[in-house]
Every structure is written in structure tokens, then in C-alpha cells.
Motif scaffolding. Structure first.
Motif, PDB file in Angstrom:
ATOM      1  N   LEU A  12     -21.860   8.980  -4.041  1.00 50.85           N
ATOM      2  CA  LEU A  12     -21.928   7.805  -4.909  1.00 50.85           C
ATOM      3  C   LEU A  12     -20.564   7.488  -5.494  1.00 50.85           C
ATOM      4  O   LEU A  12     -20.107   6.343  -5.490  1.00 50.85           O
ATOM      5  N   ASN A  13     -19.872   8.530  -5.978  1.00 51.35           N
ATOM      6  CA  ASN A  13     -18.533   8.321  -6.534  1.00 51.35           C
ATOM      7  C   ASN A  13     -17.564   7.854  -5.469  1.00 51.35           C
ATOM      8  O   ASN A  13     -16.711   7.002  -5.703  1.00 51.35           O
ATOM      9  N   SER A  14     -17.702   8.413  -4.268  1.00 46.50           N
ATOM     10  CA  SER A  14     -16.816   8.021  -3.177  1.00 46.50           C
ATOM     11  C   SER A  14     -17.022   6.566  -2.803  1.00 46.50           C
ATOM     12  O   SER A  14     -16.069   5.815  -2.573  1.00 46.50           O
ATOM     13  N   ALA A  15     -18.300   6.143  -2.769  1.00 44.95           N
ATOM     14  CA  ALA A  15     -18.600   4.746  -2.433  1.00 44.95           C
ATOM     15  C   ALA A  15     -18.047   3.806  -3.489  1.00 44.95           C
ATOM     16  O   ALA A  15     -17.488   2.748  -3.178  1.00 44.95           O
ATOM     17  N   SER A  16     -18.181   4.211  -4.778  1.00 47.20           N
ATOM     18  CA  SER A  16     -17.672   3.365  -5.862  1.00 47.20           C
ATOM     19  C   SER A  16     -16.160   3.243  -5.779  1.00 47.20           C
ATOM     20  O   SER A  16     -15.595   2.177  -5.957  1.00 47.20           O
ATOM     21  N   GLU A  17     -15.497   4.372  -5.469  1.00 45.74           N
ATOM     22  CA  GLU A  17     -14.049   4.359  -5.360  1.00 45.74           C
ATOM     23  C   GLU A  17     -13.610   3.466  -4.210  1.00 45.74           C
ATOM     24  O   GLU A  17     -12.641   2.728  -4.307  1.00 45.74           O
ATOM     25  N   ASP A  18     -14.357   3.525  -3.087  1.00 49.60           N
ATOM     26  CA  ASP A  18     -14.012   2.710  -1.925  1.00 49.60           C
ATOM     27  C   ASP A  18     -14.129   1.224  -2.234  1.00 49.60           C
ATOM     28  O   ASP A  18     -13.303   0.431  -1.782  1.00 49.60           O
ATOM     29  N   ARG A  19     -15.154   0.856  -2.998  1.00 48.62           N
ATOM     30  CA  ARG A  19     -15.338  -0.559  -3.315  1.00 48.62           C
ATOM     31  C   ARG A  19     -14.165  -1.104  -4.121  1.00 48.62           C
ATOM     32  O   ARG A  19     -13.719  -2.223  -3.913  1.00 48.62           O
ATOM     33  N   ILE A  20     -13.672  -0.313  -5.040  1.00 46.07           N
ATOM     34  CA  ILE A  20     -12.531  -0.743  -5.848  1.00 46.07           C
ATOM     35  C   ILE A  20     -11.269  -0.787  -5.003  1.00 46.07           C
ATOM     36  O   ILE A  20     -10.504  -1.744  -5.031  1.00 46.07           O
ATOM     37  N   SER A  21     -11.061   0.260  -4.218  1.00 47.37           N
ATOM     38  CA  SER A  21      -9.837   0.341  -3.420  1.00 47.37           C
ATOM     39  C   SER A  21      -9.765  -0.737  -2.367  1.00 47.37           C
ATOM     40  O   SER A  21      -8.673  -1.129  -1.939  1.00 47.37           O
ATOM     41  N   ARG A  22     -10.921  -1.211  -1.921  1.00 49.72           N
ATOM     42  CA  ARG A  22     -10.951  -2.222  -0.865  1.00 49.72           C
ATOM     43  C   ARG A  22     -10.829  -3.650  -1.396  1.00 49.72           C
ATOM     44  O   ARG A  22     -10.857  -4.603  -0.621  1.00 49.72           O
ATOM     45  N   MET A  23     -10.732  -3.788  -2.695  1.00 47.56           N
ATOM     46  CA  MET A  23     -10.517  -5.125  -3.253  1.00 47.56           C
ATOM     47  C   MET A  23      -9.194  -5.689  -2.744  1.00 47.56           C
ATOM     48  O   MET A  23      -8.257  -4.942  -2.466  1.00 47.56           O
ATOM     49  N   PRO A  24      -9.100  -7.011  -2.618  1.00 51.90           N
ATOM     50  CA  PRO A  24      -7.825  -7.620  -2.202  1.00 51.90           C
ATOM     51  C   PRO A  24      -6.704  -7.241  -3.157  1.00 51.90           C
ATOM     52  O   PRO A  24      -6.923  -7.052  -4.359  1.00 51.90           O
ATOM     53  N   ASP A  25      -5.501  -7.119  -2.640  1.00 49.13           N
ATOM     54  CA  ASP A  25      -4.355  -6.689  -3.450  1.00 49.13           C
ATOM     55  C   ASP A  25      -4.107  -7.620  -4.634  1.00 49.13           C
ATOM     56  O   ASP A  25      -3.733  -7.168  -5.723  1.00 49.13           O
ATOM     57  N   GLU A  38       1.983   1.230 -19.530  1.00 52.53           N
ATOM     58  CA  GLU A  38       1.840   2.668 -19.319  1.00 52.53           C
ATOM     59  C   GLU A  38       0.539   2.992 -18.574  1.00 52.53           C
ATOM     60  O   GLU A  38       0.505   3.907 -17.734  1.00 52.53           O
ATOM     61  N   ASP A  39      -0.545   2.222 -18.876  1.00 52.19           N
ATOM     62  CA  ASP A  39      -1.817   2.452 -18.186  1.00 52.19           C
ATOM     63  C   ASP A  39      -1.748   1.990 -16.735  1.00 52.19           C
ATOM     64  O   ASP A  39      -2.334   2.619 -15.848  1.00 52.19           O
ATOM     65  N   ALA A  40      -1.031   0.875 -16.507  1.00 54.68           N
ATOM     66  CA  ALA A  40      -0.896   0.381 -15.133  1.00 54.68           C
ATOM     67  C   ALA A  40      -0.146   1.390 -14.271  1.00 54.68           C
ATOM     68  O   ALA A  40      -0.527   1.652 -13.121  1.00 54.68           O
ATOM     69  N   VAL A  41       0.908   1.986 -14.829  1.00 57.93           N
ATOM     70  CA  VAL A  41       1.692   2.969 -14.073  1.00 57.93           C
ATOM     71  C   VAL A  41       0.863   4.223 -13.801  1.00 57.93           C
ATOM     72  O   VAL A  41       0.975   4.844 -12.738  1.00 57.93           O
ATOM     73  N   ARG A  42      -0.003   4.582 -14.725  1.00 58.70           N
ATOM     74  CA  ARG A  42      -0.813   5.797 -14.553  1.00 58.70           C
ATOM     75  C   ARG A  42      -1.809   5.687 -13.401  1.00 58.70           C
ATOM     76  O   ARG A  42      -2.341   6.699 -12.944  1.00 58.70           O
ATOM     77  N   THR A  43      -2.098   4.479 -12.947  1.00 50.57           N
ATOM     78  CA  THR A  43      -3.018   4.340 -11.804  1.00 50.57           C
ATOM     79  C   THR A  43      -2.441   4.988 -10.552  1.00 50.57           C
ATOM     80  O   THR A  43      -3.176   5.222  -9.576  1.00 50.57           O
ATOM     81  N   SER A  44      -1.164   5.290 -10.551  1.00 51.55           N
ATOM     82  CA  SER A  44      -0.525   5.896  -9.376  1.00 51.55           C
ATOM     83  C   SER A  44      -1.065   7.298  -9.080  1.00 51.55           C
ATOM     84  O   SER A  44      -0.905   7.806  -7.971  1.00 51.55           O
ATOM     85  N   ILE A  45      -1.715   7.931 -10.062  1.00 47.99           N
ATOM     86  CA  ILE A  45      -2.224   9.288  -9.852  1.00 47.99           C
ATOM     87  C   ILE A  45      -3.653   9.287  -9.318  1.00 47.99           C
ATOM     88  O   ILE A  45      -4.198  10.350  -9.028  1.00 47.99           O
ATOM     89  N   LEU A  46      -4.273   8.117  -9.173  1.00 44.71           N
ATOM     90  CA  LEU A  46      -5.665   8.066  -8.728  1.00 44.71           C
ATOM     91  C   LEU A  46      -5.827   8.571  -7.304  1.00 44.71           C
ATOM     92  O   LEU A  46      -6.758   9.304  -6.989  1.00 44.71           O
ATOM     93  N   SER A  47      -4.939   8.163  -6.426  1.00 40.77           N
ATOM     94  CA  SER A  47      -4.995   8.589  -5.027  1.00 40.77           C
ATOM     95  C   SER A  47      -3.701   8.186  -4.343  1.00 40.77           C
ATOM     96  O   SER A  47      -2.861   7.480  -4.917  1.00 40.77           O
ATOM     97  N   ARG A  48      -3.573   8.588  -3.088  1.00 40.71           N
ATOM     98  CA  ARG A  48      -2.381   8.225  -2.336  1.00 40.71           C
ATOM     99  C   ARG A  48      -2.310   6.705  -2.151  1.00 40.71           C
ATOM    100  O   ARG A  48      -1.228   6.121  -2.179  1.00 40.71           O
ATOM    101  N   ASN A  49      -3.465   6.077  -1.950  1.00 44.55           N
ATOM    102  CA  ASN A  49      -3.491   4.619  -1.760  1.00 44.55           C
ATOM    103  C   ASN A  49      -3.053   3.851  -3.001  1.00 44.55           C
ATOM    104  O   ASN A  49      -2.583   2.724  -2.915  1.00 44.55           O
ATOM    105  N   TRP A  50      -3.247   4.474  -4.166  1.00 45.57           N
ATOM    106  CA  TRP A  50      -2.920   3.801  -5.422  1.00 45.57           C
ATOM    107  C   TRP A  50      -1.499   4.102  -5.903  1.00 45.57           C
ATOM    108  O   TRP A  50      -1.063   3.550  -6.904  1.00 45.57           O
TER     109      TRP A  50
END
Length: 319
Positions: A12-25, A38-50
Motif C-alpha cells: 500500500l505504501n509502495s503504491a502511494s509512493e508510486d502515485r506521487i512519484s509518477r506525477m508530471p514534473d 528548507e523543506d523543498a530541499v529535504r525532499t531529496s532524501i525521499l528516494s533516488r528519483n527525488w
């Protein structure tokens, strides 16, 4: 309701993460544009794609206060990491030591090369001096400055695209308000606030008369040079046929009798009038207010204050 087991929760968490990551840039960028930097920069730790998604930020909001030393020291590095244009830069300086850390000059230079369209600087400590790079931001459409100062260059050619200008407690170390405003031909909204007289704050009527597209005008009336009668207000309004809102501060104004007046003034566009620090014991001032109402047939809202206490709030539908 059936319990969610570990494996199911992971899917479920993986599917939710995929939906967000697949949003248009562009959608992801718009979301991050509304976050503190500072919060925008911190998104870099979410995953390699982010990791580098924040590099596409187009709007930056910096709130520099007592506990923001770390972010301040990295702002220049963050700015240089951005890929595209930066259209909106919002800076709030709240603490005294910030000026020892912030390299405002390099920030403004960076913005001048990134197509900045909206610049907001609120400074709540000592007056913040802005660099001349500011005048290279030719694409600016909206500018709001609070408690800043700068030297107006002798070769200043203005802001050809500026639509709104808000100057509060702004000091000109060289040049004048009038020269600055006269070089903004497309200006539609002009707001000036100063609580006391300073060198260079006087405005000649003819300097702002060239900005004939104004829809909103707000300023202390004493800033207008050689204005001593209420008839001068009507001369002022005559230069702005599209004016819809007028806000005037009559602090320290001592009007003389008008003598011979011009023909009746007519302002069909004026809808909102706000007059502050009005002397109600002055018959000349009261006569002016009545005349202004009568000459503005489409006036909807009139606000009158004496000092800081609001005495009247009138909604006018028919005159």
C-alpha cells in the motif's frame, strides 16, 4: 474491517509512493514551490528519483530568523543548483545577525539572471542596503520592499514591465522616489509608506503624472512637492483617468484656501477612497471631502480616519 498485515501495508505504501512519484514534473515543482525552501530541499532524501527534483524550483520563500543560521549559509549553493528560471523570490529577515551571514548582493545578481518577475523583501531589523544588481532585473512585474535602501544609479533606465510597486520605509541614498517611479511606465498599483520625512522622499507631481495607467494609488500626501491646497488633489487625480482606488495620508498637511478653482472635476473610475489623519476641525478639509464625493459618481467605499482611530466606514451605492 480486516487488519492490514505487514506485507499488505508495504504494498500500500509502495503504491502511494508510486502515485506521487509518477506525477508530471511540473505538478511536483508547483507543489514544492509552495514549501519553505528548507523543506523543498529535504525532499531529496525521499528516494533516488527525488534527489534532484528540487532543482526545478521556480519560487523561493526564505524566512531568516533567530534559528536559521544553517539554511542561510547554504542559500548561495542552493541557488546555483537550480536549473530553470526563478520567477518569485520572497525574503523575510527577522533577526539582527542575519546581515552578517547573508550575501544579498550575490543573491540579487543570481535573480537578475534568472528572469525574476516577483520580488518581496521584508526586513524587520536595521535598514537593509540592496545592491545595484537589483536594477538589472528588467523582467520584474511585482516588487515589494520593506525597510530597505539603495543608491539609484545615474544611468537608471527603469523597470519597463513593472505593474505593482510597494515601498515601505525605503530610503534613497541617491536619486528620489519621483525619479524611480517615473521610470516604470506600465505601473498599475503604487503604494508608498513612510512614517517620517527623509532626504529624497519628495515627489514632483509631474514625475508620477507619466504613470497614467495607475489603478491604485496610496501615499502620504505631504510627499508631493509644493502641494498646499485641496485643489491639488483634483489636479493629481486628473492625471490618472483609470484610477479606481485612492488612499491618502494627510499627516502634517496644513491646507490653504483654494481661491479660484478650476472647473468641476469628474472621476468616473474612482470606486474606493481612503483618507487618513483628517483634521475634522478644518473646514477646508471637510469641504474637500464633500467635493471629492460629489465628483466621483461611481464611488462605492469611503473610509475616513482621524489619527489611528477610524471614525467612519461608509458604503455608498447611489449618490
Amino acid at each position: 474491517m480486516e487488519p492490514v498485515h505487514g506485507s499488505s501495508l508495504k504494498r500500500l505504501n509502495s503504491a502511494s509512493e508510486d502515485r506521487i512519484s509518477r506525477m508530471p514534473d511540473d505538478v511536483l515543482t508547483d507543489i514544492m514551490d509552495h514549501l519553505p525552501i528548507e523543506d523543498a530541499v529535504r525532499t531529496s532524501i525521499l528516494s533516488r528519483n527525488w534527489r534532484y527534483k528540487w532543482h526545478s524550483l521556480t519560487q523561493l520563500r526564505l524566512n531568516l530568523g533567530k534559528h536559521s543560521c544553517c539554511i542561510e549559509r547554504n542559500i548561495s549553493t542552493i541557488l546555483l543548483s537550480l536549473n530553470g528560471p526563478v520567477t518569485n523570490f520572497d525574503l523575510c529577515v527577522k533577526h539582527y545577525y542575519v546581515s552578517d551571514v547573508v550575501d544579498i548582493s550575490s543573491w540579487v545578481l543570481f535573480l537578475s539572471r534568472k528572469g525574476i518577475k516577483k520580488l518581496t523583501i521584508f526586513n524587520f531589523y536595521q535598514t537593509l542596503e540592496l545592491p545595484n544588481h537589483l536594477f538589472s532585473c528588467s523582467e520584474l512585474k511585482h516588487m515589494s520592499l520593506y525597510k530597505c535602501c539603495f543608491h539609484l544609479p545615474t544611468n537608471f533606465r527603469g523597470f519597463p514591465n513593472l505593474l505593482t510597486l510597494d515601498l515601505s520605509h525605503v530610503v534613497f541614498k541617491s536619486g528620489t522616489y519621483g525619479k524611480f517611479i517615473s521610470q516604470c511606465p506600465l505601473l498599475k498599483s503604487l503604494t508608498i509608506f513612510v512614517s517620517f520625512r527623509t532626504i529624497g522622499e519628495t515627489i514632483k507631481l509631474m514625475e508620477i503624472a507619466n504613470v497614467e495607467r495607475l489603478n491604485v494609488l496610496s501615499l502620504p500626501f505631504y510627499m508631493l512637492e509644493n502641494i498646499t491646497t485641496t485643489a491639488c488633489v483634483f489636479h493629481l487625480l486628473g492625471y490618472f483617468p483609470q484610477l479606481q482606488e485612492l488612499h491618502l495620508d494627510f499627516r502634517t498637511c496644513k491646507f490653504l484656501a483654494d481661491g479660484d478653482k478650476d472647473k468641476l472635476f469628474f472621476s468616473p473610475s474612482l470606486k474606493v477612497v481612503s483618507l487618513s489623519v483628517v483634521d475634522f476641525s478644518n473646514t477646508i478639509m471637510l469641504s474637500f471631502i464633500v467635493e471629492l464625493i460629489c465628483c466621483s459618481p461611481n464611488l462605492k467605499t469611503l473610509r475616513i480616519t482621524e489619527g489611528i482611530k477610524e471614525l467612519y466606514f461608509i458604503v455608498l451605492i447611489y449618490l
